[in-house]
Design a protein around this motif. Structure first.
Motif, PDB file in Angstrom:
ATOM      1  N   LYS A   2       0.838  -1.200   0.000  1.00 43.36           N
ATOM      2  CA  LYS A   2       0.000   0.000   0.000  1.00 43.36           C
ATOM      3  C   LYS A   2       0.880   1.259   0.000  1.00 43.36           C
ATOM      4  O   LYS A   2       1.731   1.437   0.858  1.00 43.36           O
ATOM      5  N   ILE A   3       0.636   2.128  -0.975  1.00 41.34           N
ATOM      6  CA  ILE A   3       1.380   3.388  -1.073  1.00 41.34           C
ATOM      7  C   ILE A   3       0.720   4.407  -0.149  1.00 41.34           C
ATOM      8  O   ILE A   3      -0.486   4.640  -0.214  1.00 41.34           O
ATOM      9  N   LEU A   4       1.515   5.026   0.715  1.00 40.43           N
ATOM     10  CA  LEU A   4       1.013   5.997   1.689  1.00 40.43           C
ATOM     11  C   LEU A   4       1.205   7.440   1.226  1.00 40.43           C
ATOM     12  O   LEU A   4       0.366   8.298   1.501  1.00 40.43           O
ATOM     13  N   GLU A   5       2.323   7.716   0.556  1.00 41.90           N
ATOM     14  CA  GLU A   5       2.628   9.057   0.068  1.00 41.90           C
ATOM     15  C   GLU A   5       3.344   8.927  -1.271  1.00 41.90           C
ATOM     16  O   GLU A   5       4.144   8.007  -1.453  1.00 41.90           O
ATOM     17  N   ILE A   6       3.082   9.851  -2.178  1.00 40.75           N
ATOM     18  CA  ILE A   6       3.749   9.805  -3.475  1.00 40.75           C
ATOM     19  C   ILE A   6       4.625  11.041  -3.665  1.00 40.75           C
ATOM     20  O   ILE A   6       4.407  12.084  -3.048  1.00 40.75           O
ATOM     21  N   ASN A   7       5.639  10.897  -4.521  1.00 36.32           N
ATOM     22  CA  ASN A   7       6.550  11.980  -4.901  1.00 36.32           C
ATOM     23  C   ASN A   7       7.142  12.727  -3.705  1.00 36.32           C
ATOM     24  O   ASN A   7       7.118  13.957  -3.650  1.00 36.32           O
ATOM     25  N   GLN A   8       7.693  11.978  -2.782  1.00 39.04           N
ATOM     26  CA  GLN A   8       8.330  12.567  -1.607  1.00 39.04           C
ATOM     27  C   GLN A   8       9.831  12.733  -1.842  1.00 39.04           C
ATOM     28  O   GLN A   8      10.414  12.036  -2.657  1.00 39.04           O
ATOM     29  N   ARG A   9      10.441  13.646  -1.102  1.00 41.13           N
ATOM     30  CA  ARG A   9      11.889  13.862  -1.193  1.00 41.13           C
ATOM     31  C   ARG A   9      12.618  13.349   0.046  1.00 41.13           C
ATOM     32  O   ARG A   9      13.835  13.192   0.015  1.00 41.13           O
ATOM     33  N   VAL A  10      11.852  13.090   1.124  1.00 39.25           N
ATOM     34  CA  VAL A  10      12.461  12.670   2.386  1.00 39.25           C
ATOM     35  C   VAL A  10      11.567  11.635   3.060  1.00 39.25           C
ATOM     36  O   VAL A  10      10.350  11.829   3.133  1.00 39.25           O
ATOM     37  N   LEU A  11      12.183  10.558   3.534  1.00 39.18           N
ATOM     38  CA  LEU A  11      11.501   9.633   4.441  1.00 39.18           C
ATOM     39  C   LEU A  11      11.865  10.101   5.837  1.00 39.18           C
ATOM     40  O   LEU A  11      13.041  10.091   6.203  1.00 39.18           O
ATOM     41  N   LYS A  12      10.878  10.549   6.593  1.00 41.05           N
ATOM     42  CA  LYS A  12      11.126  11.040   7.944  1.00 41.05           C
ATOM     43  C   LYS A  12      10.852   9.934   8.949  1.00 41.05           C
ATOM     44  O   LYS A  12       9.838   9.250   8.850  1.00 41.05           O
ATOM     45  N   SER A  13      11.776   9.773   9.885  1.00 40.55           N
ATOM     46  CA  SER A  13      11.571   8.869  11.010  1.00 40.55           C
ATOM     47  C   SER A  13      11.945   9.647  12.263  1.00 40.55           C
ATOM     48  O   SER A  13      12.594  10.688  12.167  1.00 40.55           O
ATOM     49  N   PRO A  14      11.577   9.169  13.426  1.00 33.49           N
ATOM     50  CA  PRO A  14      11.904   9.904  14.648  1.00 33.49           C
ATOM     51  C   PRO A  14      13.408  10.010  14.926  1.00 33.49           C
ATOM     52  O   PRO A  14      13.822  10.846  15.709  1.00 33.49           O
ATOM     53  N   LEU A  15      14.215   9.176  14.279  1.00 30.68           N
ATOM     54  CA  LEU A  15      15.638   9.151  14.591  1.00 30.68           C
ATOM     55  C   LEU A  15      16.528   9.615  13.439  1.00 30.68           C
ATOM     56  O   LEU A  15      17.522  10.288  13.662  1.00 30.68           O
ATOM     57  N   ALA A  16      16.192   9.260  12.209  1.00 29.59           N
ATOM     58  CA  ALA A  16      17.005   9.640  11.049  1.00 29.59           C
ATOM     59  C   ALA A  16      16.099   9.815   9.843  1.00 29.59           C
ATOM     60  O   ALA A  16      15.173   9.037   9.646  1.00 29.59           O
ATOM     61  N   ASP A  17      16.371  10.839   9.069  1.00 27.21           N
ATOM     62  CA  ASP A  17      15.641  11.075   7.829  1.00 27.21           C
ATOM     63  C   ASP A  17      16.499  10.587   6.668  1.00 27.21           C
ATOM     64  O   ASP A  17      17.731  10.663   6.713  1.00 27.21           O
TER      65      ASP A  17
END
Length: 184
Positions: A2-17
């Motif tokens: 399942k695709i949650l977001e399209i055409n993103q430049r950054v995967l954000k996580s609480p610890l490292a992007d």
């Protein structure tokens, strides 16, 4: 998946992007998908009698459309924190970062692992396929580089996972986060 977001430049996580960049530091867009991983357990002391369900975790998959990449051009993965080499398995390698009571892991596919490792077994006509990921020595913020070899595959997938509220047995939870990313 399942695709949650399209055409993103950054995967954000609480610890490292995480970003995907070209040789000129230009961002490559990608989609962010739900992880297909269904198992979220940790083996304490590597003991099957001490299995715990991980409750506080997140995980995502970066999906890069190969149509957006140039064959033969070098691309890099850039992290917001310095990642360290953690582990490898057939056809992938993993980097991670731990801070406080949280750990982060990201795995990179290496479909040409056997081709590169077992040079003496190559046959005439054997060649590298799809895309080629390579770990970077002394990675800092750039743990991996890759290039597209051909367009036989439509997408490249990179899995990331993070676990928080770890109060003890950090090594075991780091290993669990790594395994969460071994979906490729």
């Amino acid at each position: 998946m399942k695709i949650l977001e399209i055409n993103q430049r950054v995967l954000k996580s609480p610890l490292a992007d995480i970003e995907i960049i070209d040789e000129n530091d230009g961002n490559i867009t990608f989609d962010i998908a739900e992880s297909p991983n269904k198992s979220h357990i940790v083996y304490i002391d590597n003991n099957p009698d001490k299995i715990r369900e991980v409750e506080d975790y997140g995980e995502r998959v970066i999906r890069i459309n190969t149509a957006e990449l140039e064959v033969g051009r070098k691309y890099r993965v850039r992290a917001s924190k310095p990642l360290e080499y953690r582990d490898s398995d057939e056809n992938l390698f993993t980097y991670g970062y731990t801070e406080g009571e949280m750990t982060f892991a990201i795995s990179f596919p290496d479909p040409n692992d056997e081709y590169k490792t077992f040079v003496e077994y190559r046959k005439p006509g054997d060649k590298m396929r799809w895309f080629d990921f390579n770990a970077v020595e002394n990675p800092g913020m750039i743990p991996a580089e890759f290039c597209l070899i051909d367009r036989e595959r439509e997408f490249i997938y990179i899995a990331a996972a993070w676990i928080w509220n770890i109060h003890d047995h950090m090594d075991d939870y780091e290993s669990a986060a790594e395994v969460f990313t071994w979906i490729i």
